[in-house]
Each structure stands twice: as C-alpha cells, then as structure tokens.
Design a protein around this motif. Structure first.
Motif, short mmCIF file in Angstrom:
data_model
loop_
_atom_site.label_atom_id
_atom_site.label_comp_id
_atom_site.label_asym_id
_atom_site.label_seq_id
_atom_site.Cartn_x
_atom_site.Cartn_y
_atom_site.Cartn_z
N ASN A 61 33.27 -57.08 30.68
CA ASN A 61 33.19 -58.18 30.70
C ASN A 61 32.98 -59.52 31.49
O ASN A 61 33.71 -59.82 32.36
N PRO A 62 31.92 -60.83 30.93
CA PRO A 62 32.42 -62.11 31.90
C PRO A 62 33.14 -62.72 32.21
O PRO A 62 33.29 -63.27 33.17
N ALA A 63 33.97 -62.67 31.45
CA ALA A 63 36.11 -63.21 31.65
C ALA A 63 36.67 -62.64 32.92
O ALA A 63 38.15 -63.10 33.18
N HIS A 64 36.48 -61.58 33.31
CA HIS A 64 37.15 -60.91 34.17
C HIS A 64 36.75 -60.79 35.67
O HIS A 64 35.17 -60.77 35.47
N PRO A 65 37.49 -60.90 36.38
CA PRO A 65 37.69 -61.36 38.30
C PRO A 65 36.64 -60.00 38.74
O PRO A 65 35.60 -60.71 39.58
N GLU A 66 35.99 -58.54 37.94
CA GLU A 66 35.56 -57.75 38.72
C GLU A 66 34.22 -57.68 37.80
O GLU A 66 33.79 -56.20 37.41
N TYR A 67 34.55 -58.59 37.27
CA TYR A 67 32.65 -58.19 36.16
C TYR A 67 31.65 -58.11 37.14
O TYR A 67 31.23 -58.59 38.20
N TRP A 68 30.84 -57.11 37.18
CA TRP A 68 29.54 -56.94 36.92
C TRP A 68 28.67 -58.13 37.52
O TRP A 68 27.76 -57.46 38.62
N GLY A 69 28.65 -58.79 37.04
CA GLY A 69 27.55 -59.48 36.66
C GLY A 69 26.32 -59.41 35.64
O GLY A 69 26.62 -58.41 35.53
N ASP A 70 25.83 -60.96 35.54
CA ASP A 70 24.60 -60.92 34.32
C ASP A 70 23.59 -60.00 35.01
O ASP A 70 23.23 -59.10 35.99
N LEU A 71 22.81 -59.18 34.09
CA LEU A 71 21.76 -58.45 33.69
C LEU A 71 20.25 -59.51 33.69
O LEU A 71 20.64 -60.44 33.39
N ALA A 72 19.48 -58.20 34.58
CA ALA A 72 18.58 -59.30 34.34
C ALA A 72 17.31 -57.88 35.12
O ALA A 72 17.35 -56.73 34.83
N ASP A 73 15.48 -58.24 34.87
CA ASP A 73 14.80 -57.70 34.78
C ASP A 73 14.87 -56.74 35.51
O ASP A 73 14.79 -57.16 37.47
N ARG A 74 14.23 -55.58 36.14
CA ARG A 74 13.94 -54.41 37.49
C ARG A 74 15.22 -55.22 38.16
O ARG A 74 15.36 -54.56 39.14
N ASN A 75 16.61 -54.70 37.82
CA ASN A 75 17.79 -55.06 39.22
C ASN A 75 18.75 -54.16 38.68
O ASN A 75 18.78 -53.52 37.86
N GLN A 76 19.30 -54.08 40.27
CA GLN A 76 19.63 -52.21 40.46
C GLN A 76 21.25 -51.74 39.07
O GLN A 76 21.40 -51.22 39.07
N ARG A 77 21.67 -53.10 38.69
CA ARG A 77 22.67 -52.48 37.81
C ARG A 77 22.15 -51.62 36.93
O ARG A 77 22.15 -50.99 35.71
N LEU A 78 20.96 -52.09 35.84
CA LEU A 78 20.11 -50.73 34.55
C LEU A 78 20.06 -49.88 35.67
O LEU A 78 20.30 -48.21 35.37
N VAL A 79 19.93 -48.91 37.51
CA VAL A 79 19.79 -48.05 37.28
C VAL A 79 20.72 -47.40 36.92
O VAL A 79 21.41 -46.61 37.13
#
Length: 616
Positions: free
Chosen positions: A95-113
């Motif tokens: 949730n982008p509105a929550h303080p604990e938001y994981w952050g926006d996604l991007a190409d070749r980004n660790q979040r994708l893992v």
C-alpha cells in the motif's frame, strides 16, 4: 553461562528424522524473527549490515523468505499461528499510502525476487494469506503484483520469479497477459546445457543455483501450473537426469559442496531433493532421495549458524561477512527455508514413508562433464576437481569458482588481504606474485577441457604469463600439473586442504623440502611436490575467519621461485579424517605422471567443457 553457538541454532537437539520433526524445525526457525517484525507486519529488519539494495527491500526480504517454509507447512496441514501477521504485512507493504510500504517497483529490482515467495503463497495457501483479506486489500496487493510482473527481470534464474508471481495471480483469479510468462519460460529453457545441467544465465559457470533455483522452480512449475504438459515433461526429465550427477556434490555425512556464490543460503542446497519429492519425480529410489535430504539438514543442525537470539547469521558454517556477497542482507539466509517444500506432501507420500538409505559407494572417480568437474568419494568427504569457471563481478569470485579443488568436508578459504602474499592461504590453488606483496591466481580462463576423468585449463594471471593446468584424480590424492611460461621471475605458493585448528597449539606439523603435513586433532592434510626441483614445504595457519566451515584452520603449502622461461610444477594433495588410514596414504603418494602422454590424450580426446563453452 558460556555461550554455546551450536545451541543458538534453532535446529539444535531436533533429531530431524520425521516429517513432524521438520514441521517443528520450520516453527523453530521462524519464531526468533517475531520480535523483529514491524508494527504493521510488513518489515522484518534483522541486523544493521547493508546490501546493494535499499533498506525497505531488505526488510521485504526478511518478511518474504520465511514463506518458503511456512507455506508448505500450511499446505500439508501443519499449524502456523501467525497468518494474521503475514496478512497485515502483505496489505501494508503493498500500500503506497502506508508508512511500511515496500517501495515502488522497478526493472531488475530486488523486490521482484522476494515477491516470488508471495506468488508461491497465493498459489499454495490462498486460504491463509489471500482469502481473508478485505476486497480493498486484495485490489492493492493484486495491483502491486501485476506491476511487478510487467517489469524486466534479470536474464537468469530471476525469470522464474515472474513465473511464480503469475502462478499466484492466476490462482486467485487476477487477469493478466500470459504471453510474457511463456516467453520467459522459453528463455529459461534455452539455458539447458544437456545432461540435466543449466547455466544460470548467459554466463560461463554453474553452481548451486542450478539445483536450488533452476530445477527447484521448474519442478514447482510442473505441479502448480495449468497445462504446458510438454514443458513440464522436459523439466521433470532434466531433473531426473541431474539427480544422478548432483548427488556427487553431497558427502555421506550430509554436507554439501561449498562451491560458488550465495553459500549463506545454507540448507537451500538440499532443496533440490525436496523438490523432486514435491513434483513426484523418483529420480533415484525414494529411500536414497530421502537420505540425501534428511542427512543434509542434520549436518546443519549442529553448526553455529545463528546469532545468540536464534536468528540465522550471514555466513556459512559460522557468522562471517567476509564470504558474503553485496546482495546479502541480514534477511538473505532465510532462503534456506526453501528446503521444506515437501512438507506440502501428505505423510503417506512414499517420500515420507521410505526409510532413509545411505549414500551408495562410488569407488571410482565420477566425471561431471557439463560442469567440467570430476568427483572423488573419499572417506567422510567428496573431493571435486574443477576445470575452472568464472564470475568476475563479485568479491571472492576466484575462490568461489576458480580453485582447482573443492570439498564437502573442508570447504575453502577466502583471501583476507590481497596485499600480503606471505599470509595468503591459496588452499586448492596456485598463487603467483611478481613483487612479493600482491598476488594473482586463476580467475578467467582461455580454455577448459575434459577427457574422461581428467581436466585441463589454460589461464593467464597476467597478460604475458600463460599457465596450463591438468588435474588428475588419484584417490585419496589428486594431482595438479602446471606448465608456466613467464618472461620474468615469479614467486609461487600452492596450498592443499585447510583443516580445523585446535586450541592451545595442540596440532602437529612437519615441513621440509617438497613436503608439508598438518596432523590436526580431527584430520590430516598433506601436500607433496612431485616436480624434478621440489619447492619448500610450509605449514601455515591462515588468517582466522577465512575458511567457510572452521573459524581457525591449518594449511600445508609448497613455496618456491619460478625463473623466466618455461617451468613445470607437479603437486599431489590429500586430506583424510583421523579415523581413516591416513598413514598408509601418506606413505604411498602417487607417482609423477608423464606430461607428454597427458598432452597427447587431450589433443585426441579432450572435449570443451559445456559450462565454459559459451561465447561471450
């Protein structure tokens, strides 16, 4: 009370014999993490060390990776009491509105893992992590995952992460374009090397990412994907073939071969055996598969792999940042929980009902041609000779990929100081210096060949120095032959196997012309010069915390000078546990082989190593 690092291991004391024992292990590994969950459940920060990605992505890693064990536990009927925490965290983290938001996604980004674990959870346990969510939270989570799957994933095992995300979205009824998924699966299959082996991308190397990533995710696909039957058959058949090779990366005690990057994932290395069970692929008799699987986790259960609070540390046999990669955050080790995949199977599955079988005997060397390796089963150990592979973009890449020999019992050392040649370990390696301070070793290769159970490589430590190396099994010894062409004088150090060092200098050594031996409290390690002009034996104790398994080690070396022109060095090395007949082996070293005959053999029968053959 004196701190006992083994007792800090959450697996310590668990017999790890049954399915129930493994279910308990998942909970025991997870519970030390509870104090480190954020209030909103989305962030799990386990330490102060950093990685190449931002803290929010590292916190997501700490949140997501335990799911690899929790989800199979739940899918198989086991009780996990903290699903409310994971549902809250999933909703808040996306949730982008929550303080604990994981952050926006991007190409070749660790979040994708890390979102692959979420996709896996949605596929296998939607009733726990998805169905209880509110409609608005479902939309938030779905939007985040759909955004992720439309981005670019690195051209290696990462492409399976989109596949896993897609499986989750499909399972919970979220619509998306399947075309990219199919394209990625085709590209992943293009990494097939033959013989059940893959590359992990367009690279000249194979490592544990082949069993615990390429095969692991492919076997999950065979169970959870709809349709695609021909591809599933190919995945299963490759895994069936691969099992007959990868068993030679495991010792009879359960230890895996320490080789390549990401060793901090620890018992993830045994996840391949569990994935075979999950996919119903009886590549070996179930009793044998179960033996490899269970012995592996028991080996880890007595190692000091956790901090005082039971949180898994970055390291291998003990906490050790020296061996880590730039992408290792404090949450990274929890990929080890991929090991627990077969908990999704019912207790009546033949994998669980089979009695463990011991490792078969392999009296002869075994060639692992696609990897450019030859395995020798010695007492309590598997010694693997390597033609050499390469990874030029990480710390310790030389040690992780390019040594001449690797071992399940003795692991390898990482050099702590590349400006102190006199203190270098160079275990399983030849190191050279032209100034007595800095040094070089085998890194990248010009050629790598295999002929039967013998190996050849050509490499250049400097542009004007060429070395040809032949590796020959002579169980329990192995022989290394180096032909060195150099225009200037060089100093050389070559090391054998590093063994554990006892306190109070209780170990004994001998060193002299052409020979060095360490008689340790648990093992004996020897190196002998078979060259016409022997080098000097040197019994050294490497810098602490450089070996992957033991914090303090002993290492026999040969040291000498090489003049301008052509020089041939011939080395024999071996190590054996004290309980074995090491004295007989020490009294009967192998003879010096004939180089001309060896050259002729490789000219006539040498085949380029498939893992190295890629044109870059």
């Amino acid at each position: 009370m004196i701190y006992d690092p083994a007792r800090a291991n959450p697996l310590f004391g668990n017999p790890l014999k049954t399915r129930d024992d493994l279910a308990k292990a998942v909970i025991d590994l997870f519970e030390p993490l509870l104090p480190y969950f954020s209030e909103g459940g989305a962030r799990v920060r386990l330490g102060a060390t950093g990685a190449i990605f931002d803290r929010a992505a590292a916190d997501l890693e700490g949140f997501a990776r335990p799911l690899w064990g929790i989800v199979p536990l739940a899918a198989g009927g086991g009780h996990f009491p903290h699903w409310d925490l994971y549902r809250r965290g999933l909703a808040n983290g996306t949730n982008p509105a929550h303080p604990e938001y994981w952050g926006d996604l991007a190409d070749r980004n660790q979040r994708l893992v890390e979102l692959a674990a979420v996709g896996f959870a949605l596929t296998l346990a939607p009733e726990h992590i998805w169905e209880p969510l509110s409609d608005s939270d479902k939309k938030t989570v779905a939007a985040y995952l759909v955004t992720a799957r439309d981005l670019e994933f690195i051209d290696n095992n990462w492409k399976f992460f989109r596949v896993l995300i897609d499986l989750g979205l499909e399972r919970v009824g979220v619509a998306f374009d399947h075309g990219k998924n199919l394209a990625y699966l085709d590209e992943l299959e293009a990494f097939d090397l033959g013989g059940g082996w893959y590359r992990d991308g367009p690279v000249r190397r194979v490592d544990h990412y082949i069993p615990f990533a390429m095969h692991f995710y492919g076997l999950i696909h065979t169970v959870l994907a709809r349709g695609d039957e021909a591809r599933k058959d190919r995945f299963r058949e490759r895994a069936r073939t691969f099992a007959r090779d990868i068993r030679h990366w495991f010792g009879s005690d359960g230890a895996a071969l320490a080789f390549g990057r990401s060793q901090t994932y620890r018992f993830a290395a045994g996840g391949f055996w569990g994935a075979l069970a999950f996919a119903g692929v009886e590549a070996l008799p179930w009793a044998e598969i179960k033996g490899y699987y269970m012995r592996h986790l028991r080996w880890w259960s007595v190692m000091p792999i956790a901090d005082r609070d039971g949180v898994l540390s970055t390291g291998y046999g003990y906490p050790n940042l020296l061996m880590s990669e730039s992408y290792n955050s404090p949450g990274s080790p929890y990929w080890a929980l991929k090991f627990f995949l077969p908990l999704a199977l019912p207790e009546g599955h033949p994998f669980w009902t089979a009695a463990e079988a011991p490792q078969p005997d392999f009296p002869e060397p075994v060639a692992l041609k696609p990897a450019g390796m030859v395995a020798m089963h010695t007492p309590g150990n598997v010694v693997v000779l390597s033609s050499g592979q390469q990874h030029d973009k990480m710390r310790g890449a030389n040690e992780k990929y390019s040594k001449f020999v690797y071992s399940t019992r003795y692991a390898f050392n990482i050099e702590a100081d590349d400006r102190n040649f006199a203190a270098a370990s160079l275990d399983g390696m030849l190191g050279l210096s032209d100034d007595g301070v800095h040094f070089r070793m085998r890194e990248s290769l010009e050629e790598a060949l295999i002929s039967g159970d013998q190996l050849y490589s050509r490499w250049r430590p400097w542009n004007d120095v060429t070395i040809e190396t032949w590796l020959l099994p002579a169980n329990p010894w192995h022989i290394r032959i180096h032909r060195i062409a150099t225009p200037r004088a060089l100093s050389a150090i070559e090391g054998g196997f590093a063994i554990e060092r006892a306190d109070f200098n209780a170990d004994r050594s001998e060193q002299g012309e052409g020979r060095a031996v360490w008689y340790g409290q648990t093992d004996v390690s020897a190196i002998i010069d078979l060259s016409p002009n022997p080098r000097t034996g040197h019994a050294t104790s490497p810098i602490p915390n450089t070996n992957l398994i033991h914090a303090k080690t002993l290492l026999p070396q040969l040291r000498g000078e090489i003049g301008p022109g052509n020089t041939v060095l011939v080395t024999a090395a071996m190590a054996l546990p004290n309980r074995e007949n090491w004295a007989e082996a020490l009294d009967n070293p192998p003879a010096c082989p004939g180089l001309e005959e060896l050259q002729q053999r490789f000219r006539e029968k040498g085949v380029r190593v498939p893992a190295f053959a890629l044109q870059l």
